[in-house]
Each structure stands twice: as C-alpha cells, then as structure tokens.
Write a protein that holds these residues in place. Structure first.
Motif, PDB file in Angstrom:
ATOM      1  N   ALA A 588       0.882  -1.519  -0.247  1.00 53.61           N
ATOM      2  CA  ALA A 588       0.065  -0.213   0.502  1.00 53.61           C
ATOM      3  C   ALA A 588       0.270   0.769  -0.265  1.00 53.61           C
ATOM      4  CB  ALA A 588      -1.055  -0.215   1.339  1.00 53.61           C
ATOM      5  N   GLU A 589       2.036   1.173   0.588  1.00 55.97           N
ATOM      6  CA  GLU A 589       3.062   2.389   0.591  1.00 55.97           C
ATOM      7  C   GLU A 589       3.836   2.804  -0.421  1.00 55.97           C
ATOM      8  OE1 GLU A 589       6.088   1.188   2.994  1.00 55.97           O
ATOM      9  OE2 GLU A 589       5.120   0.641   4.784  1.00 55.97           O
ATOM     10  N   HIS A 590       2.934   1.848  -1.527  1.00 54.81           N
ATOM     11  CA  HIS A 590       4.051   2.473  -3.208  1.00 54.81           C
ATOM     12  C   HIS A 590       2.258   3.062  -4.178  1.00 54.81           C
ATOM     13  CE1 HIS A 590       8.166   0.984  -2.894  1.00 54.81           C
ATOM     14  NE2 HIS A 590       7.304  -0.502  -1.867  1.00 54.81           N
ATOM     15  N   VAL A 591       1.784   2.468  -3.954  1.00 55.30           N
ATOM     16  CA  VAL A 591       0.064   3.002  -4.468  1.00 55.30           C
ATOM     17  C   VAL A 591       0.413   5.107  -4.203  1.00 55.30           C
ATOM     18  CG1 VAL A 591      -2.561   3.673  -4.284  1.00 55.30           C
ATOM     19  CG2 VAL A 591      -1.452   0.668  -3.547  1.00 55.30           C
ATOM     20  N   LYS A 592      -0.034   5.245  -5.988  1.00 48.11           N
ATOM     21  CA  LYS A 592       0.314   7.003  -5.758  1.00 48.11           C
ATOM     22  C   LYS A 592      -0.849   7.437  -6.895  1.00 48.11           C
ATOM     23  CE  LYS A 592       4.235   7.439  -9.015  1.00 48.11           C
ATOM     24  NZ  LYS A 592       5.548   8.069  -8.730  1.00 48.11           N
ATOM     25  N   PRO A 593      -0.821   9.229  -7.553  1.00 53.63           N
ATOM     26  CA  PRO A 593      -2.031   9.002  -8.025  1.00 53.63           C
ATOM     27  C   PRO A 593      -1.501   8.460  -9.340  1.00 53.63           C
ATOM     28  CG  PRO A 593      -1.499  10.539  -6.115  1.00 53.63           C
ATOM     29  CD  PRO A 593      -0.496   9.620  -5.747  1.00 53.63           C
ATOM     30  N   GLY A 594      -2.244   7.689 -10.274  1.00 57.13           N
ATOM     31  CA  GLY A 594      -2.278   7.826 -11.330  1.00 57.13           C
ATOM     32  C   GLY A 594      -1.273   6.326 -11.564  1.00 57.13           C
ATOM     33  N   ARG A 595      -1.453   5.788 -10.101  1.00 53.77           N
ATOM     34  CA  ARG A 595      -0.697   3.952 -10.362  1.00 53.77           C
ATOM     35  C   ARG A 595      -1.818   3.680  -9.809  1.00 53.77           C
ATOM     36  NH1 ARG A 595       4.582   3.411  -7.356  1.00 53.77           N
ATOM     37  NH2 ARG A 595       5.341   3.965  -9.131  1.00 53.77           N
ATOM     38  N   THR A 596      -2.366   2.032 -10.250  1.00 50.77           N
ATOM     39  CA  THR A 596      -3.084   0.963  -9.626  1.00 50.77           C
ATOM     40  C   THR A 596      -2.653   0.263  -9.471  1.00 50.77           C
ATOM     41  OG1 THR A 596      -4.647   2.560 -11.071  1.00 50.77           O
ATOM     42  CG2 THR A 596      -5.397   0.103 -10.061  1.00 50.77           C
ATOM     43  N   VAL A 597      -2.959  -0.750  -8.102  1.00 49.15           N
ATOM     44  CA  VAL A 597      -1.925  -1.715  -7.531  1.00 49.15           C
ATOM     45  C   VAL A 597      -3.527  -2.523  -7.669  1.00 49.15           C
ATOM     46  CG1 VAL A 597      -1.110  -2.738  -5.429  1.00 49.15           C
ATOM     47  CG2 VAL A 597      -0.349  -0.455  -6.243  1.00 49.15           C
ATOM     48  N   ILE A 598      -3.189  -3.957  -7.700  1.00 54.65           N
ATOM     49  CA  ILE A 598      -4.242  -5.059  -7.619  1.00 54.65           C
ATOM     50  C   ILE A 598      -3.524  -6.020  -7.178  1.00 54.65           C
ATOM     51  CG2 ILE A 598      -5.578  -6.697  -9.131  1.00 54.65           C
ATOM     52  CD1 ILE A 598      -6.319  -3.837  -9.291  1.00 54.65           C
ATOM     53  N   ALA A 599      -4.208  -6.424  -6.013  1.00 56.77           N
ATOM     54  CA  ALA A 599      -3.488  -7.747  -4.749  1.00 56.77           C
ATOM     55  C   ALA A 599      -4.677  -9.041  -5.558  1.00 56.77           C
ATOM     56  CB  ALA A 599      -3.712  -7.526  -3.362  1.00 56.77           C
ATOM     57  N   MET A 600      -4.181  -9.662  -6.098  1.00 60.22           N
ATOM     58  CA  MET A 600      -5.335 -11.337  -6.582  1.00 60.22           C
ATOM     59  C   MET A 600      -5.351 -12.087  -4.840  1.00 60.22           C
ATOM     60  SD  MET A 600      -4.347 -11.978 -10.530  1.00 60.22           S
ATOM     61  CE  MET A 600      -2.545 -12.478 -10.144  1.00 60.22           C
ATOM     62  N   ARG A 601      -6.538 -12.392  -5.172  1.00 63.41           N
ATOM     63  CA  ARG A 601      -6.766 -13.731  -4.048  1.00 63.41           C
ATOM     64  C   ARG A 601      -6.210 -15.024  -4.646  1.00 63.41           C
ATOM     65  NH1 ARG A 601     -12.232 -15.933  -1.473  1.00 63.41           N
ATOM     66  NH2 ARG A 601     -11.782 -16.460   0.092  1.00 63.41           N
ATOM     67  N   ASP A 602      -5.782 -15.927  -4.023  1.00 63.99           N
ATOM     68  CA  ASP A 602      -4.526 -16.818  -3.983  1.00 63.99           C
ATOM     69  C   ASP A 602      -5.913 -17.928  -5.345  1.00 63.99           C
ATOM     70  OD1 ASP A 602      -2.575 -18.215  -4.972  1.00 63.99           O
ATOM     71  OD2 ASP A 602      -2.295 -19.360  -2.866  1.00 63.99           O
ATOM     72  N   THR A 603      -4.632 -19.376  -5.552  1.00 63.51           N
ATOM     73  CA  THR A 603      -5.260 -20.036  -6.742  1.00 63.51           C
ATOM     74  C   THR A 603      -5.402 -21.376  -5.230  1.00 63.51           C
ATOM     75  OG1 THR A 603      -4.699 -19.244  -8.196  1.00 63.51           O
ATOM     76  CG2 THR A 603      -5.340 -21.466  -8.207  1.00 63.51           C
ATOM     77  N   PRO A 604      -6.723 -22.401  -5.750  1.00 62.60           N
ATOM     78  CA  PRO A 604      -7.124 -23.398  -4.485  1.00 62.60           C
ATOM     79  C   PRO A 604      -5.568 -24.209  -4.527  1.00 62.60           C
ATOM     80  CG  PRO A 604      -8.635 -22.595  -5.711  1.00 62.60           C
ATOM     81  CD  PRO A 604      -7.992 -21.737  -6.141  1.00 62.60           C
ATOM     82  N   ARG A 605      -5.086 -24.422  -3.300  1.00 65.08           N
ATOM     83  CA  ARG A 605      -4.662 -26.241  -3.366  1.00 65.08           C
ATOM     84  C   ARG A 605      -5.000 -27.325  -2.353  1.00 65.08           C
ATOM     85  NH1 ARG A 605       1.319 -24.986  -1.881  1.00 65.08           N
ATOM     86  NH2 ARG A 605       1.378 -22.143  -2.325  1.00 65.08           N
ATOM     87  N   PHE A 606      -4.642 -28.154  -3.166  1.00 59.45           N
ATOM     88  CA  PHE A 606      -5.892 -30.084  -2.634  1.00 59.45           C
ATOM     89  C   PHE A 606      -3.780 -30.456  -2.208  1.00 59.45           C
ATOM     90  CE2 PHE A 606      -7.196 -27.743  -6.352  1.00 59.45           C
ATOM     91  CZ  PHE A 606      -8.599 -27.595  -6.256  1.00 59.45           C
ATOM     92  N   GLU A 607      -3.733 -31.491  -1.287  1.00 59.26           N
ATOM     93  CA  GLU A 607      -3.155 -32.821  -1.270  1.00 59.26           C
ATOM     94  C   GLU A 607      -2.706 -32.914  -2.071  1.00 59.26           C
ATOM     95  OE1 GLU A 607      -4.946 -34.847   2.099  1.00 59.26           O
ATOM     96  OE2 GLU A 607      -4.879 -33.241   2.969  1.00 59.26           O
ATOM     97  N   VAL A 608      -3.939 -33.314  -3.553  1.00 62.34           N
ATOM     98  CA  VAL A 608      -3.096 -34.455  -4.440  1.00 62.34           C
ATOM     99  C   VAL A 608      -3.771 -33.635  -5.725  1.00 62.34           C
ATOM    100  CG1 VAL A 608      -3.596 -36.851  -6.291  1.00 62.34           C
ATOM    101  CG2 VAL A 608      -3.563 -36.653  -3.591  1.00 62.34           C
ATOM    102  N   GLY A 609      -3.172 -33.653  -7.177  1.00 66.04           N
ATOM    103  CA  GLY A 609      -3.307 -32.664  -8.574  1.00 66.04           C
ATOM    104  C   GLY A 609      -4.602 -33.255  -8.825  1.00 66.04           C
ATOM    105  N   LEU A 610      -5.106 -33.284  -9.841  1.00 70.18           N
ATOM    106  CA  LEU A 610      -6.765 -33.492  -9.877  1.00 70.18           C
ATOM    107  C   LEU A 610      -6.168 -33.738 -11.144  1.00 70.18           C
ATOM    108  CD1 LEU A 610      -8.979 -30.018  -8.824  1.00 70.18           C
ATOM    109  CD2 LEU A 610      -8.605 -32.197  -8.051  1.00 70.18           C
TER     110      LEU A 610
END
Length: 701
Positions: A588-610
């Motif tokens: 958040a400290e690097h947000v400034k006018p003219g700059r947009t910061v997008i934080a994505m939600r992570d991808t699900p994780r499983f014990e065994v690969g589907l």
C-alpha cells in the motif's frame, strides 16, 4: 570463346584449331570429366589475335583506338553471352533444385559482369566436383574479358613510350613487357597450383602467363621470315605432332590436378607449333585439314558452342539425376550443342556483327549496358517471383495454422465455456489438451531479461523479464528495438504493468501478457518460486532466498514507476488461506496518484493434483473433483484494499473452479498442472474473462 577480327586475312587453319580446341572441351566435359587443355589454347589464341592486331597498328603508326576496341569487342561477345545467361535463368527454375537457385542467380550476375572466376574462387567451388551449376563455364570468359580490358592498356603504354622516344622498338618493348608478365605469372601459377589448386584454377593471375604466351607467339609469328623456319618436311612433321599432342595430352597425361601450372605449356606449345606452320602450302600440311571449309566453318561457331554445351549438359544430368551421360546420350548432347551453336552463329552472332560493324562507340557501349541490365533485371525478376511465391506460401501456411487454431479452439474452448455469451461451434471429439506428457512443460512462457542498464536492485534485476512491449512488437514487424535497448522510462501513452510475486502470479501472466499485447502495455514480470508477499524475516516465507527478494522488489517499484502493479495478496492452503497483511501494508505504501495496485486472491491448493488423479482414475473410481474453503468464503482482501485509494483486489478463483467446484478439465482443456498451478493452455483461454475483471478492478480502484 571470343573471336576478334583484324585487318589481316583470317587464317582458316587457326579457325579450324579453334573448333578442335572447343570440341575437345565439349568431349572431355561430356564423357571424360578431365581437363583437355582446350580452354588454355583458346586463351592463347585470344591474346594472339589481340596482340597481332595492335602490333600491326603500331607498325603502321595508326591510332590504337582503345575506346573503340573495347566497346566493339564487348558489343560482339556480350549479346550472345546474355542470351545464354537469360536462357539459364529461365530454365533453371524448372530444372535446377531450389537449393542451388541462389547460386545460379549469383553466378548469372557474376557472369554478366565478367567476374565469374572470382566468384567461384571466393566460394571454394571445385571445378571437378560439387553441385553442377549451368553457368560455371563462364569462368574462362570472365578471365578473357579481363584481358580484353587490360592488355590494350599494356600496348597503349608501349605506344606512349615509342611516341616519347621514337628510337625505341615497339615490338621489343612489347616482347619485354609480355615476357615479364609471362615469367611472373608462370612462377605464381606454379606456386599457387601446388598450394591451392582449386583456387588457382580460377585465379586470373595464374592465367596471365597463358595470354602472355599468346602475345609472344604473335610477335614471333610475324617475324618468321627473319628468324628462319624449318624445311617443308619438318614443318609438316611439326604441325601434325602439334595436333596429335593437342588431341592426346588430356588422355595420356591426367593433368586435372596440375593445371594451370607449368604442365599447361604442353598443349600451348603444341598449339604454337600449328600457328607457326599451319599456313604452310604443302599438300600434307596440317593446315590443309584444319583449314578445310567445314572445320574452319565450324570454328566460326566455336564461341557459341562453348557457351551452350555446358548448360545443355548440366540440364541433362540434373534431369536424370546422373553424374555423367552414357555414350549415346553424350553423343546426342554434342550434336544438339553443335546444331544450336551453328544456328546462334548464323542468326544471332553474324547479323549482330554486321549491324554493329559501323556503329559509333557510344552505341556499342549502350548495347553492352542494355545486355547487362537485362541479366540484372532477369535475376531481380526471378528473385521477386521467388519472394512472391514465398509470401504466398507463407500466407497459405498462416491460413492453415489459423484454420487449425480455430479448429483446436472449437474442440478445446477451455474457460470460454464459462462465458454466458459463448456458443460452441462444435462438440469436442478429441482428447483434452495438454496431453499428460506435456503437463510438466505447461509453465507460462518466459520473456527476455530486463535490460542490465536499468540497474535494478539485485534480486529484482536477476528475476526481471519483459513479457511484452510495444517497441518489441514493432521490432518483430521490422523495427530495430530489442529488449536490451529498452529505456527505463516508458513512452507517453504506454502503460507499464509490473507483475510481482511467486509462481501463482507467473501462471496468470499468460493471460495478462496477451491483454498487454492487445492494449499496448509494457508487461514486466519479477517472480521467485515460493516467495509470498511479506516483509523480510516474515515466517510465512520459509526459504532463505525470499529474505532479499521482496526488499529488492519493493525498492525496484519506484525506479520502474509502473502504472499498474499486480501481485497475490493471500496464501492458499489445503484447508483455507492466509491473508498476507504485512505484505499488503508494504504494498500500500507504493500506491500513488496515477498508479493502480491489484492484489489477487490466491489459487486453491489440494493435497493431490486433480490432473494426476484423473490420469490414474479407472472405471468405477469417484470423479476427481473437489471443493475448497476459498470458494465458500468472501474475498478477505476487500477490507484491506478499501482503506487505500488506488488499491484493489481481484478474485479469479471462479475461473479455476466454476460453481465452487474444482475439476480436472474445463471445456476439454486440462486446468491443473499439479496441486495448485494452472496450465498455460487453460490460462490462455481465460484471457477475455480476465481482461473484463481486470479492467473493472482498475476502474474501481
């Protein structure tokens, strides 16, 4: 080879000798694949006639007329050569393999400009082997053309000396000049032949002595009365011995690896003996045979015969894919070549000579320039045709690729089936992509390294990639910019997008890269495996390399000054997720006018690969599908991003697991590489959906 007129009566025996020499060349080329010495005899006779003509002018005190000589000579020899070259250029497109087309084109130009011998020498062509080229025989004509240009200069220098000092003897000066050339060139020829015979064969310097021999022969022949000649019987013996030597030298002595060294003196001395005694009026003189009207008449067509025989021979052996014709086929080639040569002499060479005999030099020069232009234009037209055909083939291939891509898309729509507006054009009938064997290679494609000149902090510079850039796209279309030349500051109107984080940012980069290409963005990626968004020393990062990665990345944001920063703000786990709050605070400290910061939600994780589960599944096993807590809870990043203007979040878990259910395959495309990474093929199909969500997130930030 070339015939030069003089004011003295034309000796029919020497015309017959011309025919014998070129016939030997033809026969040896067709059947024996050896050197006959016939070409060397032609070179000698060319210098003989040239020197004889100018020597008579010096004796009579007449002007040498060098410019007229040059234009007249080339106006006589160039048109027929041009006709041959153009015929080869036209027919080679049907007869010669495509692989040798560039050589044929280059040799056509070299032949028209009389530098064919140097082209062959520079390209390490072996006269006795290699790919057959129908213009290779122009090497001797190129050397001959050089002599036609330079020899008159030597004679002109002698004329100037005689004019300055009238007491000097022109013929003695000529003998001294050509004698010096003979000795120096023969010495060079012997050395270079022993050192590099393949190169020496085409080296003009190694052939000068043969022309000097012909010039000295001309000077000696004109003084036969003053130096004495042998008796009639000996003249007869000498003439027939010379002819026998010419006919047999290539058979008795295999000189293919010795020419053009001293061994070439053998056929040249034999030819000289005929020149010196061939006009003897005796009933048994060799001149009676060589001067017969049929043989001497064929000598008139010797230049044309030399020109046409080699392309005909090469065309035949290429068409039948053989190294050499048999006895019958060779005989047919010789007869056809001779017949064509007679026709060319009768209907092209003679009419042209008669028409140009009274032309002024500028007209001769114009004719020569026109002929050369025809060859250059013909080759340029051929190349243009090849380019047009190649472009047509490229377009057809591109159309086939696009058609195949559209077919694959129809059979493997992937995430496109999640779009309510999508209407499938076909029912999937093929196995899903990627194949199980290709799964390990489904990481997002890397880009070139960011320029070292940017001098970013350590880890950031090491891990930085340029995924797409408008200037790089221009370079691909013919521009000059490369990744190493990119400026640190982007051009006005170009958005710099910076993807930072771990492999979960990297697997979404396939879609964002394509979005950037479509919108004219410069997309950079800085990522390190297993490094989650967190300050240095945070226990969330268990590997040592992450301790310096994130500090360097944060320090690189301001120098790069991106308009859009995208990262992952949570860490998925088998039973839930962790919000990376400390890392979000730093971000958040690097947000400034003219700059947009997008934080994505992570991808699900499983014990065994589907995907691995599905590959091992047998009939009767339950489906390889799974839910995940991430899919059942609201995005936990929303409260964090609401506090900072310009900071927003993006939840794309529904693209990986639509309707809160994660499955191995969507739209006939395998979704998962392993327990938590998406395949490149699947992410590519999400591009349109990601673009819509990303642009909405930017607008809301």
């Amino acid at each position: 080879m070339t015939k030069l007129a003089s004011r003295a009566p034309l000796r029919q025996d020497i015309q017959g000798l011309r025919f014998v020499a070129v016939l030997l060349v033809v026969v040896y080329h067709v059947w024996l694949d050896r050197v006959s010495g016939g070409v060397d005899i032609f070179l000698v006779l060319s210098a003989y006639f040239l020197t004889s003509s100018f020597a008579r002018k010096l004796d009579d005190g007449r002007p040498l007329g060098l410019v007229g000589y040059w234009t007249r000579t080339f106006a006589r020899i160039v048109p027929l050569a041009t006709l041959t070259i153009l015929a080869v250029v036209v027919t080679a497109q049907w007869l010669m393999p495509i692989a040798v087309w560039p050589d044929v084109q280059q040799q056509a130009i070299a032949s028209a400009l009389y530098v064919q011998n140097w082209w062959l020498a520079a390209n390490d062509v072996n006269y006795y082997g290699g790919s057959p080229i129908p213009l290779q025989h122009f090497w001797s004509l190129s050397i001959q053309g050089t002599i036609f240009l330079t020899w008159p200069l030597v004679i002109g220098a002698v004329a100037l000396l005689v004019r300055r000092w009238p007491r000097l003897s022109a013929r003695r000066l000529l003998a001294g000049a050509f004698g010096a050339i003979f000795v120096a060139s023969l010495a060079w020829s012997v050395w270079i032949t022993a050192t590099d015979q393949a190169f020496a064969y085409f080296d003009t310097r190694a052939r000068l002595w043969e022309f000097a021999f012909g010039s000295l022969l001309a000077l000696v022949a004109s003084r036969r009365g003053s130096i004495g000649v042998p008796g009639a019987r000996w003249r007869t013996v000498l003439g027939w011995a010379g002819l026998a030597t010419i006919l047999l030298v290539g058979v008795v002595v295999n000189v293919r690896d010795a020419f053009p060294g001293w061994i070439a003196l053998l056929p040249l001395a034999a030819a000289a003996s005929i020149v010196l005694v061939g006009d003897d009026p005796g009933p048994w003189s060799v001149g009676r045979l060589l001067g017969h009207r049929w043989i001497a008449g064929l000598g008139n067509a010797s230049y044309a015969l030399y020109l046409v025989h080699w392309p005909i021979l090469i065309g035949y052996v290429v068409s039948i894919e053989s190294d050499q014709p048999d006895l019958l086929a060779g005989g047919v080639i010789i007869v056809v070549s001779l017949g064509l040569a007679i026709l060319l002499h009768r209907f092209v060479e003679l009419p042209l000579r008669n028409r140009t005999s009274h032309w002024r030099p500028w007209r001769d020069a114009l004719l020569v320039a026109l002929c050369i232009a025809l060859v250059l234009g013909g080759v340029a037209g051929w190349r243009q045709l090849i380019s047009a055909q190649a472009e047509q083939a490229r377009l057809e291939q591109q159309a086939q690729v696009e058609q195949e891509r559209q077919r694959v898309l129809a059979e493997h729509p992937g995430a496109r089936v999640l779009d309510a507006a999508f209407k499938s054009q076909a029912q999937p009938t093929e196995p899903p992509i990627p194949t199980i064997a290709d799964i390990p290679y489904q990481w997002a494609l890397a880009g070139p390294a960011c320029p070292a000149g940017w001098k970013l902090p350590g880890k950031a510079q090491q891990q930085c990639q340029v995924l797409t850039d408008p200037s790089l796209d221009d370079a691909g279309a013919g521009g000059a910019t490369s990744a190493s030349q990119l400026p640190l500051q982007v051009d006005p109107g170009v958005t710099r997008v910076l993807l930072v984080g771990n492999s979960h940012v990297q697997h979404w980069s396939t879609a964002i890269r394509e979005i950037g290409r479509q919108r004219g963005w410069q997309v950079l990626l800085i990522y390190e495996q297993n490094c989650y968004l967190a300050p240095s020393g945070d226990p969330i990062n268990e590997v040592e390399k992450c301790a310096t990665f994130w500090p360097d990345v944060f320090d690189a944001i301001e120098p790069l000054d991106p308009g859009l920063v995208i990262t992952v703000g949570t860490k998925s786990e088998d039973d839930g997720e962790t919000v990376l709050k400390a890392g979000m605070d730093l971000l958040a400290e690097h947000v400034k006018p003219g700059r947009t910061v997008i934080a994505m939600r992570d991808t699900p994780r499983f014990e065994v690969g589907l995907t691995q589960c599905d590959a091992a599944r047998v009939e009767g096993d339950p489906p390889c599908e799974s839910g995940h807590p991430i899919l059942e809870t609201p995005n936990p990043l929303i409260p964090l991003v609401k506090r900072v203007k310009g900071l927003n979040t993006l939840d794309m878990s529904e693209l990986a697991c639509p309707e809160r259910l994660c499955v191995p395959t969507i739209g006939n495309v395998r979704v998962w590489m392993d327990q938590h990474h998406l395949t490149r093929d699947y992410v590519e199909t999400t591009t349109d959906l990601v673009r819509t969500r990303l642009m909405q997130a930017i607008e809301r930030a």
